[in-house]
Design an enzyme around this catalytic site. Structure first.
Site, PDB file in Angstrom:
ATOM      1  N   TYR A 152      32.653  12.407  23.724  1.00 48.23           N
ATOM      2  CA  TYR A 152      31.585  12.751  24.434  1.00 48.23           C
ATOM      3  C   TYR A 152      31.997  13.441  25.857  1.00 48.23           C
ATOM      4  CZ  TYR A 152      26.979  12.845  26.985  1.00 48.23           C
ATOM      5  OH  TYR A 152      25.809  13.303  27.605  1.00 48.23           O
TER       6      TYR A 152
ATOM      7  N   PHE B   9      18.221  43.433  28.492  1.00 48.59           N
ATOM      8  CA  PHE B   9      18.221  42.705  27.198  1.00 48.59           C
ATOM      9  C   PHE B   9      17.109  41.628  27.222  1.00 48.59           C
ATOM     10  CE2 PHE B   9      19.072  39.667  24.073  1.00 48.59           C
ATOM     11  CZ  PHE B   9      18.901  40.345  22.858  1.00 48.59           C
ATOM     12  N   THR B  10      16.453  41.506  26.274  1.00 49.18           N
ATOM     13  CA  THR B  10      15.342  40.602  26.276  1.00 49.18           C
ATOM     14  C   THR B  10      15.532  39.278  26.963  1.00 49.18           C
ATOM     15  OG1 THR B  10      15.884  40.002  24.167  1.00 49.18           O
ATOM     16  CG2 THR B  10      14.095  41.732  24.104  1.00 49.18           C
TER      17      THR B  10
ATOM     18  N   ASP C 267      27.454  40.796  31.263  1.00 46.48           N
ATOM     19  CA  ASP C 267      27.161  40.596  29.947  1.00 46.48           C
ATOM     20  C   ASP C 267      28.234  40.746  28.930  1.00 46.48           C
ATOM     21  OD1 ASP C 267      26.285  39.856  27.297  1.00 46.48           O
ATOM     22  OD2 ASP C 267      24.025  40.327  27.737  1.00 46.48           O
TER      23      ASP C 267
ATOM     24  N   LYS D 265      28.229  36.874  18.589  1.00 45.29           N
ATOM     25  CA  LYS D 265      28.925  38.265  18.223  1.00 45.29           C
ATOM     26  C   LYS D 265      30.016  38.423  18.029  1.00 45.29           C
ATOM     27  CE  LYS D 265      24.187  38.645  19.848  1.00 45.29           C
ATOM     28  NZ  LYS D 265      23.396  37.469  20.614  1.00 45.29           N
TER      29      LYS D 265
ATOM     30  N   ARG E 110      13.166  47.389  17.867  1.00 50.80           N
ATOM     31  CA  ARG E 110      13.598  47.461  19.094  1.00 50.80           C
ATOM     32  C   ARG E 110      13.022  48.597  19.843  1.00 50.80           C
ATOM     33  NH1 ARG E 110      16.514  42.794  20.440  1.00 50.80           N
ATOM     34  NH2 ARG E 110      14.418  42.148  20.281  1.00 50.80           N
TER      35      ARG E 110
ATOM     36  N   PHE F  74       7.796  39.819  20.603  1.00 56.99           N
ATOM     37  CA  PHE F  74       8.576  40.333  19.400  1.00 56.99           C
ATOM     38  C   PHE F  74       9.109  39.149  18.180  1.00 56.99           C
ATOM     39  CE2 PHE F  74      12.862  39.179  20.418  1.00 56.99           C
ATOM     40  CZ  PHE F  74      12.878  39.337  21.762  1.00 56.99           C
TER      41      PHE F  74
HETATM   42  N1  F0G Z   1      23.177  39.538  25.608  1.00 56.78           N
HETATM   43  C1  F0G Z   1      22.985  40.449  24.816  1.00 56.78           C
HETATM   44  C2  F0G Z   1      23.583  41.706  25.072  1.00 56.78           C
HETATM   45  C3  F0G Z   1      22.506  39.939  23.388  1.00 56.78           C
HETATM   46  O1  F0G Z   1      22.730  40.915  22.325  1.00 56.78           O
HETATM   47  C4  F0G Z   1      22.038  38.595  23.305  1.00 56.78           C
HETATM   48  C5  F0G Z   1      21.489  38.339  21.958  1.00 56.78           C
HETATM   49  C6  F0G Z   1      22.035  37.760  24.286  1.00 56.78           C
HETATM   50  C7  F0G Z   1      22.625  38.164  25.384  1.00 56.78           C
HETATM   51  C8  F0G Z   1      21.608  36.247  24.093  1.00 56.78           C
HETATM   52  O2  F0G Z   1      22.201  35.639  23.352  1.00 56.78           O
HETATM   53  O3  F0G Z   1      21.219  34.988  21.518  1.00 56.78           O
HETATM   54  O4  F0G Z   1      23.169  33.836  21.773  1.00 56.78           O
HETATM   55  O5  F0G Z   1      20.985  33.268  23.279  1.00 56.78           O
HETATM   56  N2  F0G Z   1      21.299  39.179  20.913  1.00 56.78           N
HETATM   57  C9  F0G Z   1      20.726  38.795  19.856  1.00 56.78           C
HETATM   58  C10 F0G Z   1      20.545  40.351  19.086  1.00 56.78           C
HETATM   59  C11 F0G Z   1      19.632  38.020  19.545  1.00 56.78           C
HETATM   60  O6  F0G Z   1      20.026  40.138  17.837  1.00 56.78           O
HETATM   61  O7  F0G Z   1      20.932  41.281  19.608  1.00 56.78           O
HETATM   62  P1  F0G Z   1      21.898  34.433  22.702  1.00 56.78           P
END
Ligand code: F0G
Length: 461
Positions: free
Chosen positions: A75, A127-128, A218, A261, A386, A453
């Site tokens: 832990y 980014f979303t 990022d 990624k 997208r 989305f």
């Molecule tokens: N920043 C970028 C540039 C991303 O592409 C993503 C995730 C995140 C942050 C968030 O990270 O998913 O680990 O919480 N991108 C995925 C995609 C969902 O399909 O492009 P996460």
């Protein structure tokens, strides 16, 4: 250097396979209807080639699978945590590590700690999830990416660059004290996986330092960005990828990373910073929202596999060369066939220009979502919308955000598919393109309030 002129062939061979199912057109028509014409709602069993995302879909190496067995599940104070700290420090250069379940966990903590109601957070395109957390913390996102990024026909090689004039204009308008940090994304996802140049990042950091604004990267796809710098920026051709990546991070005060990624694992992420006090405050939040500070959102075995993935991705330059090489291969086939795609081809996927392919569908009828559904029905290839659906609504006016880019992303998982899978994908895109006049628009039957989305449902107009 002779080898560099050869093909991008993979620096690995296949030891284990996962069968996938080839389905009939009839079955796919039923599946997409069942899924409300949203590729996020398809069952993966109904998908033949899954290009929804490169996130968490990588194939791990035998060494990474081996590491799962030696994970320390204590832990507190697990050995695996310290291995991860060392890997992030050695490869990215940050001293303080806050491990999270994935990227958005790190974004949540960073946004809550640094952003106050009424602040402005500039970024090189949104980014979303990143923008969601910035807004949820009371901030307003301001796009300061170069104009070329919004132009699918521009061949500018550094579409990820920050436009310093836009940034300076924002600082003049609202004052540096209303800007807690700038969010700089490497290999900008929503722009098509487009890199920024080292010169631009260096200049951005220099300017921000002069006005007291921290640069938070990022760094989710920083490895892929490093590859483009090595290939295209003067002075970097002979520098190892590992060195270039370290230099990228050197122009920042910290980073959020989705390890799903570049880092070659299926789950995990982190916030990494240099400032001890900020790290202390982040750990206080971590224990409330993720887990104890020495595991955050990950199991010990996941931290082991991640530490190994971080080292493996830069162990030699061959990995990233083959990874981006495969993406370029698919992009090249589509360009040769005259399909409108985002150019230059980016690092993690090929982005179809749905607005150019389906000019007869107005943006309010979701051309990118319609094209994604049509491609799935044709071949079982799953892409991701997208465009306007992903962009969501303006919180103040309630109207759609209307992005200039209306795209279908065909994202390539790392080390997963073969060249023949890329060929089939290209054949299907070309087939749909040839019959594009038969593709119609969509309308909502269900629209979620946040990050719509993911779970929205549609029907044909
Ligand atoms: N920043 C970028 C540039 C991303 O592409 C993503 C995730 C995140 C942050 C968030 O990270 O998913 O680990 O919480 N991108 C995925 C995609 C969902 O399909 O492009 P996460």
């Amino acid at each position: 250097m002779g080898e560099r002129r050869r093909s991008w062939a993979e620096p690995y061979k296949i030891k284990m396979v996962e069968p996938i199912r080839m389905t009939t057109r009839e079955a796919r028509e039923a599946a997409i209807q069942e899924a409300g014409y949203n590729s996020f709602l398809l069952r993966s069993e109904d998908v033949y080639i899954d290009l929804l995302t490169d996130s968490g879909t990588s194939a791990m190496s035998d060494r990474q699978w081996g590491k799962l067995m030696v994970g320390d599940e204590a832990y507190a104070g697990a050995r695996s945590f310290y291995r991860l700290v060392d890997a992030v420090h050695d490869i990215y250069g940050y001293e303080e590590l806050i491990p999270t379940h994935q990227g958005r966990g790190a974004e949540h903590i960073l946004s809550q700690l640094l952003i106050s109601e009424g602040d402005f957070v500039p970024g090189n395109m949104y980014f979303t999830t990143t923008r969601y957390h910035q807004e949820a913390a009371g901030g307003t996102f301001v796009d300061v990416i170069v104009d070329e990024a919004h132009d699918p026909t521009s061949l500018f090689p550094w579409k990820g660059n920050v436009d310093l004039d836009k940034l300076k204009a924002l600082v003049d308008e609202v004052g540096a004290d209303r800007i807690p940090y700038i969010s700089v994304e490497t290999n900008v996802n929503m722009a098509g996986g487009q890199p920024m140049s080292m010169a631009n990042l260096r200049a951005t950091h220099e300017y921000c330092s002069s006005v007291g604004i921290p640069v938070m990267l990022d760094a989710t796809r920083a490895l892929e960005n490093a590859f483009f710098i090595q290939q295209g920026e003067e002075g970097y051709a002979d520098r190892p990828i590992a060195e270039i990546l370290r230099e990228i991070c050197s122009y920042s005060e910290g980073a959020t990373v989705s390890s799903k990624k570049d880092n070659l694992v299926n789950i995990g992420g982190f916030l990494a910073v240099r400032d001890e006090d900020l790290a202390r405050r982040a750990r206080a939040m971590l224990v409330a929202f993720e887990g104890l500070h020495t595991y955050g959102g990950m199991a010990g075995r996941d931290m082991e596999a991640l530490a190994e993935g971080i080292r493996e991705m830069v162990d030699t330059d061959d990995h990233v060369r083959a990874r981006v090489g495969q993406v370029q291969y698919l992009g090249g086939k589509l360009i040769d066939a005259g399909i409108p795609i985002i150019r230059p081809v980016g690092g993690h996927g090929v982005f179809l220009d749905a607005a150019a392919i389906l000019p007869h569908i107005p943006q309010d009828e979701f051309p990118a979502a319609a094209l994604t559904a049509a491609l799935y029905v044709d071949s079982g290839v799953r892409g991701m919308e997208r465009g306007i659906v992903s962009a969501g609504r303006d919180r103040a006016t309630g109207d759609h955000h209307r992005p200039k880019l209306e795209l279908v992303r065909l994202t390539i998982p790392r080390r997963v598919y073969t060249q023949a899978h890329m060929d089939v994908t290209a054949e299907s895109v070309i087939e749909v393109f040839e019959h594009r006049d038969q593709v119609g628009g969509l309308r909502f039957t269900y629209e979620p309030d946040e990050l719509r989305f993911f779970q929205a449902r549609f029907e044909p107009v």
